[in-house]
Each structure stands twice: as C-alpha cells, then as structure tokens.
Design an enzyme around this catalytic site. Structure first.
Site, PDB file in Angstrom:
ATOM      1  CB  SER A  65      30.375  23.509  36.184  1.00 55.81           C
ATOM      2  OG  SER A  65      29.714  24.467  36.984  1.00 55.81           O
ATOM      3  N   PRO A  66      30.757  22.853  32.506  1.00 51.89           N
ATOM      4  CG  PRO A  66      30.480  23.578  30.292  1.00 51.89           C
ATOM      5  CD  PRO A  66      30.114  23.923  31.709  1.00 51.89           C
ATOM      6  CB  SER A 113      18.243  24.512  36.902  1.00 50.14           C
ATOM      7  OG  SER A 113      19.617  24.446  37.181  1.00 50.14           O
ATOM      8  CD1 TRP A 166      16.857  34.388  44.545  1.00 54.72           C
ATOM      9  CD2 TRP A 166      18.080  32.766  43.579  1.00 54.72           C
ATOM     10  NE1 TRP A 166      17.825  33.993  45.442  1.00 54.72           N
ATOM     11  CE2 TRP A 166      18.581  32.989  44.886  1.00 54.72           C
ATOM     12  CE3 TRP A 166      18.677  31.779  42.792  1.00 54.72           C
ATOM     13  CZ2 TRP A 166      19.663  32.271  45.410  1.00 54.72           C
ATOM     14  CZ3 TRP A 166      19.748  31.049  43.323  1.00 54.72           C
ATOM     15  CH2 TRP A 166      20.231  31.311  44.610  1.00 54.72           C
ATOM     16  CE1 TYR A 178      23.838  32.534  37.711  1.00 53.94           C
ATOM     17  CE2 TYR A 178      24.126  32.620  35.348  1.00 53.94           C
ATOM     18  CZ  TYR A 178      23.895  31.896  36.490  1.00 53.94           C
ATOM     19  OH  TYR A 178      23.731  30.535  36.411  1.00 53.94           O
TER      20      TYR A 178
HETATM   21  P1  NAP Z   1      32.771  26.442  33.475  1.00 57.85           P
HETATM   22  O1  NAP Z   1      32.096  26.966  32.295  1.00 57.85           O
HETATM   23  O2  NAP Z   1      32.996  24.983  33.615  1.00 57.85           O
HETATM   24  O3  NAP Z   1      34.211  27.125  33.663  1.00 57.85           O
HETATM   25  C1  NAP Z   1      34.384  28.492  33.637  1.00 57.85           C
HETATM   26  C2  NAP Z   1      35.848  28.786  33.947  1.00 57.85           C
HETATM   27  O4  NAP Z   1      36.694  28.214  32.952  1.00 57.85           O
HETATM   28  C3  NAP Z   1      36.147  30.265  33.976  1.00 57.85           C
HETATM   29  O5  NAP Z   1      37.085  30.486  35.003  1.00 57.85           O
HETATM   30  C4  NAP Z   1      36.754  30.525  32.594  1.00 57.85           C
HETATM   31  O6  NAP Z   1      37.649  31.614  32.650  1.00 57.85           O
HETATM   32  C5  NAP Z   1      37.492  29.227  32.336  1.00 57.85           C
HETATM   33  N1  NAP Z   1      37.569  28.864  30.913  1.00 57.85           N
HETATM   34  C6  NAP Z   1      36.654  29.061  29.937  1.00 57.85           C
HETATM   35  N2  NAP Z   1      37.053  28.539  28.778  1.00 57.85           N
HETATM   36  C7  NAP Z   1      38.277  27.998  28.984  1.00 57.85           C
HETATM   37  C8  NAP Z   1      39.188  27.328  28.169  1.00 57.85           C
HETATM   38  N3  NAP Z   1      38.939  27.097  26.876  1.00 57.85           N
HETATM   39  N4  NAP Z   1      40.366  26.916  28.722  1.00 57.85           N
HETATM   40  C9  NAP Z   1      40.629  27.149  30.016  1.00 57.85           C
HETATM   41  N5  NAP Z   1      39.784  27.781  30.872  1.00 57.85           N
HETATM   42  C10 NAP Z   1      38.597  28.199  30.352  1.00 57.85           C
HETATM   43  O7  NAP Z   1      32.042  26.897  34.816  1.00 57.85           O
HETATM   44  P2  NAP Z   1      30.734  27.638  35.318  1.00 57.85           P
HETATM   45  O8  NAP Z   1      30.835  29.098  35.077  1.00 57.85           O
HETATM   46  O9  NAP Z   1      30.525  27.142  36.690  1.00 57.85           O
HETATM   47  O10 NAP Z   1      29.549  27.043  34.433  1.00 57.85           O
HETATM   48  C11 NAP Z   1      29.161  27.575  33.194  1.00 57.85           C
HETATM   49  C12 NAP Z   1      27.816  28.276  33.265  1.00 57.85           C
HETATM   50  O11 NAP Z   1      26.805  27.398  33.755  1.00 57.85           O
HETATM   51  C13 NAP Z   1      27.739  29.460  34.242  1.00 57.85           C
HETATM   52  O12 NAP Z   1      28.400  30.598  33.760  1.00 57.85           O
HETATM   53  C14 NAP Z   1      26.248  29.603  34.380  1.00 57.85           C
HETATM   54  O13 NAP Z   1      25.720  30.269  33.231  1.00 57.85           O
HETATM   55  C15 NAP Z   1      25.801  28.137  34.436  1.00 57.85           C
HETATM   56  N6  NAP Z   1      25.675  27.593  35.812  1.00 57.85           N
HETATM   57  C16 NAP Z   1      24.416  27.258  36.262  1.00 57.85           C
HETATM   58  C17 NAP Z   1      24.249  26.739  37.534  1.00 57.85           C
HETATM   59  C18 NAP Z   1      22.878  26.355  38.011  1.00 57.85           C
HETATM   60  O14 NAP Z   1      22.692  26.107  39.222  1.00 57.85           O
HETATM   61  N7  NAP Z   1      21.893  26.251  37.145  1.00 57.85           N
HETATM   62  C19 NAP Z   1      25.357  26.539  38.381  1.00 57.85           C
HETATM   63  C20 NAP Z   1      26.618  26.868  37.893  1.00 57.85           C
HETATM   64  C21 NAP Z   1      26.771  27.377  36.607  1.00 57.85           C
HETATM   65  P3  NAP Z   1      37.637  32.851  31.595  1.00 57.85           P
HETATM   66  O15 NAP Z   1      36.306  33.530  31.697  1.00 57.85           O
HETATM   67  O16 NAP Z   1      38.765  33.704  32.068  1.00 57.85           O
HETATM   68  O17 NAP Z   1      37.889  32.249  30.232  1.00 57.85           O
END
Ligand code: NAP
Length: 313
Positions: free
Chosen positions: A220-221, A169, A89, A58
């Site tokens: 990605s919740p 993961s 990674w 990241y």
């Molecule tokens: P996410 O948490 O589902 O969504 C993030 C998006 O939602 C951002 O654009 C954020 O924008 C927005 N957001 C946050 N809170 C909000 C709210 N209350 N209302 C409206 N929009 C909101 O997606 P993600 O980043 O894909 O997943 C979360 C975390 O999971 C990642 O950051 C990472 O740490 C981890 N991850 C791990 C893997 C893996 O392969 N292990 C893959 C993907 C993700 P703002 O920042 O502008 O609020």
C-alpha cells in the site's frame, strides 16, 4: 542518477536479490473485469517492471502466470529476469499443507518456481475449503499452529527449489524473533512485507529489520485504493498530501512518484498496484531523480503511525 528499476535491486540475505519496484496485483475480484490483471502485468513488463507481487487469495494468479509466460514466449524476457512473490494463506499454515499449497500456486501460474514465497499473515485460520472460515456468529475460526513448524515447511520448499527465497508478511518484531531464534533455523526470513508509506513509515520495524538483514517490502505504498470494505479511510488520502505535492512540483513528478521514491531511497521495496496503463508507467519513473536529505526528513515527519490496512482479523 539515471538508473532503471531493472538494475535497482536489493541484495537478500540468502544471496538472491529483489527489484526495488514491483507491481502489486490485488484488486477486488468482484469489481475488476477479468483479464485486467493479465493486461496490467504485460504492460508493466513492457514498461520495465521485473518484480510482480501476487497471492493465491487475489484470485488472479492465473492471469499473472499467463502474462509472464506470454512475455517469455515473445522473447521479451527470460524466466530468470522475473521476480515473482507468492503468499501462503492463513488456512494453509499446518506444515503438511505448505508444499501442496505452493505446488497449487505453481500449477495456477504454470511456472516451475516462485522467486519468493512468504507467510501472508502470522495468524492461522481453520484449514479447509473456506478461505475465510467463520462461525455462526460471523467470527473468524482460528487454528492453533506453530509458526516455527510452518517456517520449517517453507525451508523445505526452498531446499526443493520450489521457492528461491522465503520470507514473511505482517510480522512484528516478536514474531520475527520467534523465527530467528528457532532452534535449528536453516534460513532466516529474507524479507517482511508490511504496510509502509509516508503516513506509516515503520521507523522501529525498519531499524530492527535493517539490523537483521531483513528487507522491508512496503505494501500500500500509495495509501491503498481506499476501498471501505477493507481500508480504514478515516486517515486522509496520502496522495492529496500538500508536502508530497509540493515536492513533486519541484521535480515535475506526481505525489505518487514522490511517495514511491521516498521509500526506495531508504531501501524499502515498493509494490504499487495499478491496472491503469498510464499509472503503471508513471509509477516506474522514479529512478531518474533523487530527494534531498531535507526532503526525506520532511516526508518522514508526515508519519501518523496509523494504518490504512487495519487487518482486524
Ligand atoms: P497501493 O498500491 O498503495 O494503491 C493502489 C491504488 O492506487 C489503486 O486504487 C490504484 O488505482 C491507485 N494508483 C496506482 N498508481 C497511482 C498513481 N500513480 N496515481 C494515483 N493513483 C494510483 O495499494 P494496495 O493495492 O493496497 O497495495 C499494493 C500491493 O501490495 C497490493 O496490490 C498487493 O500486491 C500488496 N498488498 C499486500 C498485503 C499483505 O498483507 N501482504 C496487503 C495489502 C496489499 P489504478 O489501478 O486504477 O491505477
């Protein structure tokens, strides 16, 4: 129910525990101003978050580490209050690379240990400086490694005290079984971090993991950032869902809070990413209400079995 996320922890099979709500920290490094992650983690800690999800790839682990260290220096928290998850990674799967890679992460964080270290993906890329090695046709260059040998190297990191707990993961049932049935297994994975939200509820994997005492951490919740460079945006935006919004109205909560509450209420840890102060705080306000059984069923019925994060590699 009026509980804080701090007290809301799920036990792990090795005797440790993990906070049900964490801050995700992935943000496109090209599009995100430097220092955004540092500020976000500090705001999150002030808001009560104790679990931070990060990774070497990241490119902001130094900011996460700085935020944690600043908050410790301020006296706001102690190191043991924080639960940091780091990730191994794909280019670092050969067993001899595992400990040096974790040590590099610790050096970047300027911390002595991570709370959880996980294999980020089950497939390996060719080791080397290129994190996404590709051939002349633009195809990823994979690398044959034995995931069980990689796992043994993680076990050694736990024994050395560099990681309190170890997990995986993006593993499916077959890959989990391969590790769990490994001759001489010392520690089984405590968790499996996978995509999980109301449009991708993972019923079968969740049941399998429940049976084997493996905690699911849902990434990605909120349905991702919908960045077309890595997200399948053909599935509709989760937070516009009418059912989530209607249930939210009843509790004076947003669709995001309902989506997060749905998962934590069924024991799935959530790691929503936000670098926006208001939304960081909003996402934390999910422990002062609960969904009825009927509402949980209604949300479960939204499942489309379609991933936003297709992991085409
Ligand atoms: P996410 O948490 O589902 O969504 C993030 C998006 O939602 C951002 O654009 C954020 O924008 C927005 N957001 C946050 N809170 C909000 C709210 N209350 N209302 C409206 N929009 C909101 O997606 P993600 O980043 O894909 O997943 C979360 C975390 O999971 C990642 O950051 C990472 O740490 C981890 N991850 C791990 C893997 C893996 O392969 N292990 C893959 C993907 C993700 P703002 O920042 O502008 O609020």
């Amino acid at each position: 129910m009026n509980l804080t996320a701090e007290s809301h922890r799920v036990p792990l099979s090795d005797g440790n525990s993990i906070p049900l709500l964490g801050l995700g920290t992935y943000a496109d490094p090209q599009k995100t101003p430097k220092g955004s992650c540092l500020e976000a983690v500090k705001i999150a800690i002030d808001a009560g978050y104790r679990h931070i999800d990060g990774a070497f790839v990241y490119f902001n682990e130094h900011e996460v580490g700085q935020a944690i260290r600043e908050k410790i220096a301020e006296g706001k928290i102690k190191r043991e209050d924080i639960f940091y998850c780091g990730k191994l990674w794909n280019t670092c799967h050969p067993p001899e690379l595992v400990r040096p890679t974790l040590e590099k992460t610790l050096k970047i964080l300027q911390l002595d240990y991570v709370d959880l270290y996980i294999i980020e993906l089950p497939m390996a890329f060719k080791p080397g400086d290129a994190l996404y090695p590709k051939d002349e046709n633009g195809k990823f260059i994979y690398h044959e490694t034995d995931l069980c040998a990689t796992w043994e190297a993680l076990e050694a990191c736990k024994d050395a005290g560099l990681a309190k707990s170890i997990g995986v993961s993006n593993f499916n049932r077959r890959q989990l079984e391969m590790i769990m049935n490994k001759p001489g297994l010392k520690y089984k994975p405590v968790s499996n971090q996978v995509e999980c939200h109301p449009y991708f509820t993972q019923p079968k994997l969740l049941e399998f993991c429940r049976q084997h005492d493996i905690v699911i951490v849902g990434y990605s919740p909120l349905g991702t950032s919908r960045d077309e460079s890595w997200v399948n945006v053909s599935s509709p935006p989760l937070l516009k869902d009418p059912v989530l919004n209607a249930i939210g109205k009843k509790y004076n909560k947003t669709a995001a809070q309902i989506a997060l509450r749905f998962n934590v209420q069924r024991g799935v840890v959530v790691i929503p990413k936000s670098f926006n102060p208001q939304r960081i705080r909003e996402n934390f306000q999910i422990f002062d209400f609960s969904l009825t059984e009927k509402e949980m069923k209604e949300i479960e019925a939204l499942n489309k079995n379609v991933r936003y994060v297709e992991l085409l590699m």
